[in-house]
Motif scaffolding. Structure first.
Motif, mmCIF file in Angstrom:
data_model
loop_
_atom_site.group_PDB
_atom_site.id
_atom_site.type_symbol
_atom_site.label_atom_id
_atom_site.label_comp_id
_atom_site.label_asym_id
_atom_site.label_seq_id
_atom_site.Cartn_x
_atom_site.Cartn_y
_atom_site.Cartn_z
ATOM 1 N N GLY A 1 -45.654 -30.234 7.087
ATOM 2 C CA GLY A 1 -46.828 -30.975 6.674
ATOM 3 C C GLY A 1 -46.572 -32.466 6.505
ATOM 4 N N ARG A 2 -47.672 -33.197 6.283
ATOM 5 C CA ARG A 2 -47.645 -34.636 6.047
ATOM 6 C C ARG A 2 -47.016 -35.394 7.214
ATOM 7 N NH1 ARG A 2 -48.010 -36.171 0.835
ATOM 8 N NH2 ARG A 2 -48.468 -38.186 1.805
ATOM 9 N N THR A 3 -47.317 -34.961 8.446
ATOM 10 C CA THR A 3 -46.727 -35.621 9.607
ATOM 11 C C THR A 3 -47.206 -37.059 9.739
ATOM 12 O OG1 THR A 3 -46.541 -33.497 10.751
ATOM 13 C CG2 THR A 3 -46.447 -35.489 12.113
ATOM 14 N N GLU A 4 -48.493 -37.289 9.520
ATOM 15 C CA GLU A 4 -49.043 -38.639 9.640
ATOM 16 C C GLU A 4 -48.362 -39.603 8.668
ATOM 17 O OE1 GLU A 4 -51.103 -39.930 11.704
ATOM 18 O OE2 GLU A 4 -51.743 -38.158 12.820
ATOM 19 N N ALA A 5 -48.151 -39.152 7.427
ATOM 20 C CA ALA A 5 -47.511 -40.012 6.435
ATOM 21 C C ALA A 5 -46.062 -40.301 6.810
ATOM 22 C CB ALA A 5 -47.584 -39.365 5.053
ATOM 23 N N ARG A 6 -45.365 -39.314 7.357
ATOM 24 C CA ARG A 6 -43.973 -39.525 7.766
ATOM 25 C C ARG A 6 -43.890 -40.538 8.913
ATOM 26 N NH1 ARG A 6 -41.163 -34.697 5.703
ATOM 27 N NH2 ARG A 6 -42.717 -33.104 5.214
ATOM 28 N N LEU A 7 -44.777 -40.395 9.889
ATOM 29 C CA LEU A 7 -44.756 -41.311 11.024
ATOM 30 C C LEU A 7 -45.150 -42.719 10.608
ATOM 31 C CD1 LEU A 7 -46.382 -39.059 13.798
ATOM 32 C CD2 LEU A 7 -43.954 -39.595 13.476
ATOM 33 N N ALA A 8 -46.114 -42.830 9.696
ATOM 34 C CA ALA A 8 -46.526 -44.156 9.235
ATOM 35 C C ALA A 8 -45.390 -44.872 8.510
ATOM 36 C CB ALA A 8 -47.748 -44.034 8.330
#
Length: 447
Positions: A400-407
Motif C-alpha cells: 500500500g501507499r505506493t503513490e506516497a512512496r513514489l512522491a
C-alpha cells in the motif's frame, strides 16, 4: 488484632491471587507475582450519581487541541494535545525523554499555556540547570520536586494547567498503599489516580516511564491500558537521531513516527528525515539499497546495508539490525531456491542505517536486492529505490501507499523505482521498474 490481608499481583497482566505462585495462572509468566496490600475502602462510601450524555451530543462536541510547539510531537500525537489525555513516554536511559518533556513544557509556556513539571527524580535546582542549558525558560511553567501522589494531585487542581508532566511514574508513591515506589501496586494506583485526575481537570498528563532490559515498560502491563497514548523513544543513545513512535494512540494513527535530532541545545525537529538518513550513503558500494518505507502516515527513505561474506562455520551466521530476523531467514531461503544464489556457506549481515526499525513487509525487496548486490559484488543503480513484499514462491506482491512512496522518492531526487507489477498511474517524474518475480527484478537492476 487480625493480620493485615495481602494479595499477590502479577506485574505483567495485573492478575490477583491470594497466595504466591511461581507462575501466573493467567498470563503464564514466571516469577511475576509481587506481594501488596489492597487499599482500604471506607465503609459506607456511596457512589456518585452518573452523568449521562447522548452519543449525538458527544459527536457534535468539538475536540479542541493545543499545539505543543514541536511539530514532530504533534504529528505523533495526531495533531496536538487533547484535553484530559494521558500519554506514557518510554525509552532507554539517556535517550532524551526528560529533555523532550522539558522542551514541551517550555514551548507550551511560551505560547501562553500553563504547564506543571513534576520532577520525582531530580531536585528543582538540577532541573533548572538543565532548562538553562536547553534554553527552556518560560514564566508559565511551574516546577516542583515531589514524589507524593497526594501532593501532586493538590498542585494540579490548584490552577488551570494545559499539561502536567510527571517524571517519572515509577518514582511516585501514594501513602494509601504499602510498599515502596516502583512496586506493581504503587505504579498501577498512581497511574490510575493521575488518569482520573486528567479526565476531571482536563489537563493533558504526560507520564515518563522506565524500560526493562527487554525493552518493555517497567511496571505492570496494565499501565499501558490505563493511558490513551503510548510513545516509545527509539535509537541508540550514542546516535544523534531519535525516533518517537506511537504504539498506541486513541486520538491519532498508531505506528506514527516523529524524527528528532539530539544537539547541544536539546532535541530539534527534523524537517526532511529522508535526506538526513541518506546523508552518508556510499555511492557505488555493493550491498547498499534504498527502501521506500512508510512509518505510520509518513513515507521515509532509508538505506538498507547487506554484507555477505564467506563463512568458516558449520552454521553460517544470520544477523539483522532494524528488520525482523525471521524475515531475513525467509529471504535467504527464497534467494537460494528461486534465484540460484548460494548463501548456504556465507554469513549474512543486514543493517538499517540510522537506527530505524522496519516492521512492514515492503522492505523485503530492498533487503533481497542488497543481499544479491553484496554477493555478486555489483552495486545497484544510485538513483534506484525499492519496495515490495517477497513471497515464499519467489513472487513479488504489491504494498500500500505506493503513490506516497513514489512522491517521496521523486522529492529526494531518485529517478527509478523497483516494485511489484501492479496497475499504477503514469508519472513523468520517476521511472517505474515492475516485475512479477524476484529473479526478474534482480535481472533488471544487476545484469
Amino acid at each position: 488484632m487480625s493480620k493485615p490481608k495481602t494479595v499477590f499481583v502479577c506485574r505483567e497482566c495485573g492478575a490477583v491471587t491470594p497466595k504466591w505462585l511461581g507462575r501466573c495462572p493467567t498470563c503464564r509468566a514466571w516469577d511475576s507475582l509481587e506481594e501488596e496490600k489492597p487499599p482500604q475502602t471506607p465503609s459506607g462510601a456511596q457512589a456518585k450519581s452518573p452523568e449521562l450524555i447522548s452519543l449525538v451530543q458527544a459527536l457534535t462536541t468539538p475536540e479542541p487541541r493545543a499545539t505543543s510547539g514541536l511539530t514532530e510531537l504533534d504529528r505523533v500525537l495526531g495533531g496536538g494535545l487533547v484535553q484530559g489525555m494521558v500519554v506514557l513516554v518510554g525509552g532507554e536511559p539517556g535517550i532524551g525523554k526528560s529533555t523532550l518533556m522539558l522542551q514541551l513544557a517550555a514551548r507550551l509556556g511560551r505560547s501562553g499555556h500553563k504547564a506543571l513539571y513534576v520532577s520525582a527524580e531530580e531536585s528543582v535546582r538540577q532541573v533548572g540547570l538543565r532548562a538553562r542549558r536547553l534554553g527552556a525558560e518560560a514564566l508559565e511553567v511551574m516546577l516542583m520536586a515531589e514524589t507524593g501522589l497526594e501532593t501532586i494531585k493538590q498542585a494540579v487542581t490548584r490552577d488551570n494547567y494545559t499539561a502536567c508532566i510527571v517524571d517519572s511514574i515509577q518514582t511516585v508513591r501514594s501513602s494509601e498503599l504499602a510498599g515502596g515506589a516502583g512496586s506493581v501496586g504503587q505504579v498501577r494506583h498512581c497511574a490510575s489516580e493521575l488518569a482520573a485526575l486528567a479526565k476531571e481537570t482536563g489537563a493533558a498528563v504526560f507520564l515518563v516511564g522506565h524500560v526493562t532490559k527487554e525493552g518493555s515498560l517497567a511496571g505492570p502491563r496494565l499501565l499501558e491500558h490505563l493511558v490513551d497514548t503510548v510513545l516509545y523513544f527509539e535509537s541508540e543513545p550514542s546516535m544523534r537521531l531519535r525516533l518517537l513512535r506511537a504504539v498506541k494512540n486513541r486520538f491519532g494513527a498508531t505506528d506514527e513516527v516523529g524524527v528528532f535530532e539530539m544537539t547541544d541545545s536539546g532535541l530539534s525537529t527534523v524537517k526532511n528525515p529522508s535526506a538526513m538518513l541518506l546523508e552518508h550513503r556510499p555511492e557505488g558500494a555493493p550491498g547498499s539499497a534504498v527502501c521506500a518505507a512508510v512509518n505510520g502516515t509518513r513515507p521515509l527513505l532509508v538505506e538498507i546495508q547487506a554484507l555477505v561474506s564467506p563463512s568458516g562455520l558449520a552454521m553460517p551466521r544470520r544477523q539483522a539490525l532494524g528488520v525482523d530476523q525471521g524475515r531475513l531467514h525467509m529471504l535467504t531461503a527464497v534467494l537460494s531456491i528461486h534465484t540460484g544464489l548460494d548463501l548456504s556457506t556465507s554469513d549474512v549481515f543486514i543493517n538499517v542505517a540510522g537506527g530505524v526499525k522496519l516492521t512492514e513487509p515492503a522492505s523485503d525487496l530492498a533487503v533481497a536486492c542488497a543481499m544479491a548486490s553484496s554477493l555478486r559484488n555489483r552495486p545497484l543503480p544510485p538513483d534506484l529505490v525499492c519496495f515490495g513484499e517477497v513471497g515464499l514462491a519467489g513472487e513479488l506482491r504489491a504494498v500500500g501507499r505506493t503513490e506516497a512512496r513514489l512522491a517521496e522518492a521523486s522529492r529526494q531526487g531518485f529517478g527509478r523505482a523497483l516494485s511489484a507489477a501492479q496497475s499504477q498511474k503514469k508519472t513523468q517524474k520517476i521511472r517505474l521498474l515492475q516485475a512479477k518475480r524476484l529473479e526478474d527484478a534482480l535481472e533488471m537492476v544487476l545484469d
